[in-house]
Design an enzyme around this catalytic site. Structure first.
Site: not given
Length: 219
Positions: A54, A131
């Site tokens: 991330c 995601r």
């Protein structure tokens, strides 16, 4: 808990339909999705703050923010972490890694937006969002969606390419073939009936941009 999430995940937003509106707290204050009408939006979720993949994504998205802005695209991030957690993470990225994050990040502690958009996939995680990426046009319509597992980072060039293609489709009313990028030939819709088929063959037969009666390119 997993059974409840599985039931919710089966009901996902759909391409061509309005993006579900919502209000949420973010790192830049209260946020309402519908207030971004007139701009394209990339709404994306990430599994958690202070995680390695991330962090690389947030830095890359920030560094490409100018390219998104050129396309009239507003980035909006989301995870189930709190605003203080988001702020601490973004502060670390800026002070220690030298990258300022210019876009808002939604705090979805109650998982309300995550459930609304089907961002929770129990097969990958029962506590974190996968995601996901939602490409929303300037009228608030979902034009494309992509889902990645927690372990796979996204490709910024591909995200930009999707916006390029969607905006080209909207503007030119043409489709984009495999691996298309700006400046490449596009394709015309296939003839919808026999009359249109015969007209195309009469007008375009022998021309290099007519590969087959159903495959005509712009050059």
């Amino acid at each position: 808990m997993a059974d409840e999430l599985q039931t919710e995940v089966r009901s996902l937003p759909r391409i061509g339909e309005p993006a579900p509106d919502f209000e949420a707290d973010s790192t830049q204050g209260p946020l309402r999705l519908s207030n971004y009408r007139g701009k394209w939006v990339m709404l994306f979720s990430h599994p958690a703050d202070f995680t390695p993949v991330c962090t690389t994504e947030f830095m890359a998205f920030a560094q490409a923010n100018g390219e998104f802005e050129k396309r009239n695209v507003q980035l909006i991030g989301l995870s189930v972490d709190s605003v203080p957690s988001h702020l601490a993470w973004l502060y670390y990225i800026e002070k220690e890694l030298g990258v300022h994050i210019p876009y808002p990040v939604i705090a979805d502690l109650k998982m309300e937006v995550s459930r609304l958009y089907g961002m929770l996939h129990p097969g990958d995680s029962t506590t974190n969002t996968v995601r996901s990426v939602f490409f929303i046009d300037d009228q608030g319509i979902i034009r494309a969606m992509v889902y990645y597992p927690l372990s796979l980072g996204r490709s910024v060039p591909e995200l930009l390419r999707v916006f390029d293609g969607l905006q080209f489709n909207q503007r030119e009313k043409l489709s984009t073939p495999v691996n298309w990028t700006v400046g490449d030939p596009a394709v015309y819709p296939a003839p919808a009936n026999a009359e249109a088929l015969h007209k195309r063959m009469e007008e375009d037969a022998g021309k290099p941009n007519l590969k087959a009666w159903w495959l005509k390119t712009t050059s």
